[in-house]
Design an enzyme around this catalytic site. Structure first.
Site, PDB file in Angstrom:
ATOM      1  N   GLY A   1     -56.985 -16.800 -29.122  1.00  0.00           N
ATOM      2  CA  GLY A   1     -55.691 -16.328 -28.814  1.00  0.00           C
ATOM      3  C   GLY A   1     -55.267 -16.471 -27.342  1.00  0.00           C
ATOM      4  O   GLY A   1     -56.134 -16.648 -26.380  1.00  0.00           O
ATOM      5  N   CYS A   2     -53.993 -16.584 -27.016  1.00  0.00           N
ATOM      6  CA  CYS A   2     -53.393 -16.938 -25.794  1.00  0.00           C
ATOM      7  C   CYS A   2     -53.568 -15.969 -24.938  1.00  0.00           C
ATOM      8  O   CYS A   2     -54.196 -16.175 -23.647  1.00  0.00           O
ATOM      9  CB  CYS A   2     -51.918 -17.147 -26.007  1.00  0.00           C
ATOM     10  SG  CYS A   2     -51.030 -15.944 -26.591  1.00  0.00           S
ATOM     11  N   TYR A   3     -53.175 -14.613 -25.258  1.00  0.00           N
ATOM     12  CA  TYR A   3     -53.648 -13.662 -24.268  1.00  0.00           C
ATOM     13  C   TYR A   3     -55.227 -13.495 -24.048  1.00  0.00           C
ATOM     14  O   TYR A   3     -55.541 -13.304 -23.057  1.00  0.00           O
ATOM     15  CB  TYR A   3     -53.164 -12.277 -24.797  1.00  0.00           C
ATOM     16  CG  TYR A   3     -51.783 -11.841 -24.888  1.00  0.00           C
ATOM     17  CD1 TYR A   3     -51.036 -11.663 -23.807  1.00  0.00           C
ATOM     18  CD2 TYR A   3     -50.906 -11.618 -26.064  1.00  0.00           C
ATOM     19  CE1 TYR A   3     -49.644 -11.382 -23.634  1.00  0.00           C
ATOM     20  CE2 TYR A   3     -49.477 -11.395 -26.012  1.00  0.00           C
ATOM     21  CZ  TYR A   3     -48.958 -11.041 -24.934  1.00  0.00           C
ATOM     22  OH  TYR A   3     -47.498 -11.038 -24.768  1.00  0.00           O
TER      23      TYR A   3
END
Lengths: 337, 337, 337, 337
Positions: C146-148
């Site tokens: 995921g990006c976060y």
């Protein structure tokens, strides 16, 4: 491999040249100058270049080592740096406005001071490959076009060169704030510009004669541009909205054909239905469109002001001047989102 | 009708005081000073005041004509302006940080220079009505709280005053750029901050001791705040996200009750499910919330940094100091959109 | 030359894959699927790909022609697409959250529905090369992080792997709006989010277990993350601000050494003094920093959420899986401005 | 005290009406309707109204209890709600486009469907007090002007009414996203519009005939407007840049006099040197300017699209219709910053 230097390496256009050239397959950055940062590592100041530019800024550069030098200093300074470079036999691309207007009187009128290098001014070529490709290939000295001028000229040139519009045009242009350069000012102070759109230099912006000059070159006409720039609360990107008057009867398809004929083989200019800043940001591309409404034409041009509007176009010119492939090092798509 | 003066009328807090006070039913702006604009019409410089403020900026003001003076100058200058005003018998609200820290050594540590008005510092009251209303009513001199401090203290005060959290807290705060004032700088230059979020002064921001001081006042504790401010690409608004550790077992409903008990009768502080900058921008309101996650509490506070975080809160204090209705002139809702 | 396919070619991560891969020297895009746009030219829908992608979207793709397929569909759908691909002998990189959590019960808890492909889940490798490079090289199936999670894990991993911090950490993360994908919603409606910062999914965001899992992998610990995401009014970029507690005495230099040791040879992760979203936007780079304040560490991680936080990292994994040079096709600097 | 109702209380213009009217000294909000939120407290949905609006949304309202009803529903619906209200003897202000065009054929052309209330259309007054004050005072039914139309008409009306410009004008207008209303769409999705400027409905926008109609009313002319709206990445505010051609010789001072004569006594329209969105945001004010360049005039108009461009102007009309002071409840300055 060609060696180039950048005079004025810490400004936005200097940094953008480094960002592009550090991955150029045929060009090597041999030197970057900076008065304020001389002696520092480039990648300590511009951290995005870490791993890509392994140089220190220097006070000056040795022209003899270079095939070409980009002068990325403010106007007024550029015309002081340029003569020595040319006399040392190095090709020059000036990023400022100093060599864009052929007429010294016009320069003084628009820039407010005398031009001190009339000698080289007369040979400088206006660096817009889509209009002056052959001249650029042979040039020792190129004046890189202004950002607004690039978006605006590309949006309107096919109409002027086909001789179907009146001479007087209205240009309502909108630019991201990076066009103002890296020196903070009241106008680019975020609380002032961050939630607004700010017209400035209405009717008096220096890109006006540049646009007129280029349009005249392709039309042998006498273009008269009323140019209104606006500062947008975005960082990168220009949209130029141009209003022209048709002198003939035509359809939208006729117009599209004129653009396709002009730009159909261009690697960086595309006629699309909805020109978009996001589609071109980060790239050397320009998207244009034009449509007819009651005898008037609304033409749009969208670019990244720091790439096609500055450093990308300069690299495109450098490729031509150095006998390299025109798209070398700049052949990437825009960000899209 | 009370007469007030504003020293430093062209800055953002000075202008915001004028914006609010020009419609105040019980207060009249008698003078606004400005070194750079003395002699000019206020509404020619700040055109949004056209039709509302019919004054010229002056070099100085005559304290004897005033019931209260707002000192809206940078810290360091404020403590030079204030003594004479107080000695002339005028009430003073200082918008800077000069009178917020009670301890002279602490002032020197955080502000980097000596405090030159220890005499009045000891009587200055911290101007947060929700915590120190009675002291403000009796004060001759009020230190108006910092913008970050206001959002952060209001977000956490109920938890501290009820003694259910540990002393060490983490505050991750985000502010619009108008908090930086009207002088352009590299950090507020739009191309730098306009599409980013920029942490700065991590662990060293001057609002840290102010927050600790206020929390200690309501808890007799020893608050230890790790404060990380971030610059947001918006003009107005602060969101403060606070992380605390519970010392007891509690439910979200318990927490909500604590806030309701503290703020239920407050005109400007509301416990809502989703605190929002847009809900409070343009107003003196603060929205707060707090919820529990695995023994930790996440508390939020949202304000307009120029209103509840500066000039609105100052007017709230002025109302109390002058015996007026606390909400007079500031009783309007936020913009919402 | 390796052939790859993209399932879900019109979404932001699908489009970003195409943007990157169209210039990849060793990989060719053989097919892009799109249910809504099947039959249309890719470059008519995503005009920034004009001149770079000469394909039409198709309803489906023929796995046998591919060396690797990127599944760029929403979670829930990805785990329906993946099994057939793997059974056809094609390598798969899933861009969604479907294969990131190893535990089926955890998947159900965080995603709200059953996992339907437990068989392949157990062999899926978490695609963060800086932590799991060797596993990725041998993987048939990679779950792209995921990006976060990417920004957060890279910011904290050196501290966890060196065993000098407590298990419970606070992460206050801020993301540009492109992280929400291309389907309009109330939260990404510009009038709502354009001049605000909006916390959401506090303590309940799906990247939480992902972050904990990766930190546990490098520390054999039991990380406990309180994760608060905020929506920023920018399009691209994540800044993750992480708060940890030291278990030993250490200096800022000690911390810097730990990061240098971990990332000194990494092509895409740099320990810099001031991590900046603008420095990494448009690139696969991550900038990190960590400093000590009173026994706590504040660590920062900055990425472009669509590149290192999604499609760039996926290409980095694909390079490893296909035996190509890890940096191939993604070795460009960030935009800087 | 006058009682008013708002039909469509949850949209942006409905909410903005409530924000303004909740502090109006002479008007009370008696009812707000909302299909989707009926039964809920207004201030639970629009939290910025907490403490100011103590109502629940209702399904419908009882016209007999009202002195005036604002119809804040989309066009097409408004003309279904209005007849019953008028027949019940209640004054009506319609916020939509349904009653702005006097000609039914023109309505069908621009709005794409038949007009179903020709009966009341003919008596509806166009609600721009600066042009039609006396008619508004006597009106039973007012069509509140469009946001773009307001900024544009106010920018050009003095030039048209003094008969010194040609009929064909070019209008390049820029609007914040709140003008699009509260329903999310692809165009207002932040990743799409947040770092761009997006032209749309070029030459076909519905405010075109509205602008032409108003200009013709003041000039007995035959205005022909080429109108190009652009979506700006700001929430509130419109700047309209208008290009006209002079039919006489004139100086900038002549032009300024014409505007002063027209607007000198207007409480909400000011001729200033640099019209600014920030100066008017949050207020019912409009700033205008016009200057000459080579026989052309560039005229600017700046407003807050939700206030002077919608709800504020509607309240201004309501004041006139109800015999109240025209500025009552809307006499506040813009935000400035």
């Amino acid at each position: 491999m060609k060696n180039i230097g950048i005079i004025g390496g810490t400004g936005y256009t200097g940094g953008e040249l480094a960002r592009i050239l550090c991955k150029h397959p045929d060009i090597e950055i041999a030197a970057m100058t900076s008065r304020q940062n001389a002696g520092k590592k480039v990648s300590d100041v511009q951290t995005y270049l870490k791993g890509y530019v392994d140089l220190e800024y220097t006070e000056a550069l040795n022209a003899k080592d270079m095939d070409l030098v980009f002068v990325a200093t403010p106007h007024g300074i550029a015309m002081k740096e340029t003569p020595a470079l040319l006399e040392a036999g190095v090709k020059v691309i000036d990023m400022s406005g100093d060599y864009r207007l052929k007429d010294i009187a016009s320069y003084k009128k628009w820039y407010g001071h005398d031009h001190t290098d009339a000698k080289h001014l007369k040979d400088a070529v206006y660096g817009m490959p889509e209009l002056f490709r052959n001249d650029i290939k042979k040039a020792e000295m190129v004046a890189n076009p202004g950002c607004y001028a690039t978006a605006t000229i590309l949006a309107m040139a096919p109409l002027f060169s086909s001789g179907i519009v009146k001479n007087d045009v209205i240009v309502d242009a909108k630019s991201g704030t990076s066009g103002a350069g890296m020196v903070p000012s009241a106008r680019t102070h975020h609380p002032f510009c961050g939630e607004s759109i700010i017209p400035y230099s209405v009717g008096t912006h220096r890109h006006t004669p540049e646009i007129e000059g280029a349009l005249n070159s392709v039309s042998k006409g006498n273009a008269e541009v009323l140019f209104t720039p606006h500062l947008l609360p975005i960082v990168r990107g220009i949209l130029s909205t141009c209003y022209l008057t048709l002198t003939i009867e035509a359809t939208d398809d006729d117009i599209a054909s004129i653009y396709e004929k002009k730009y159909g083989n261009e690697p960086f200019v595309h006629f699309v239905d909805e020109p978009s800043i996001r589609a071109v940001v980060g790239s050397n591309h320009c998207q244009v469109n034009a449509k007819i409404f009651n005898g008037k034409v609304v033409a749009f041009g969208a670019i990244d002001n720091l790439v096609k509007g500055a450093s990308g176009q300069a690299v495109q010119c450098a490729n031509l001047m150095l006998g390299l492939k025109e798209t070398s090092g700049i052949d990437v798509p825009g960000m899209g989102v």
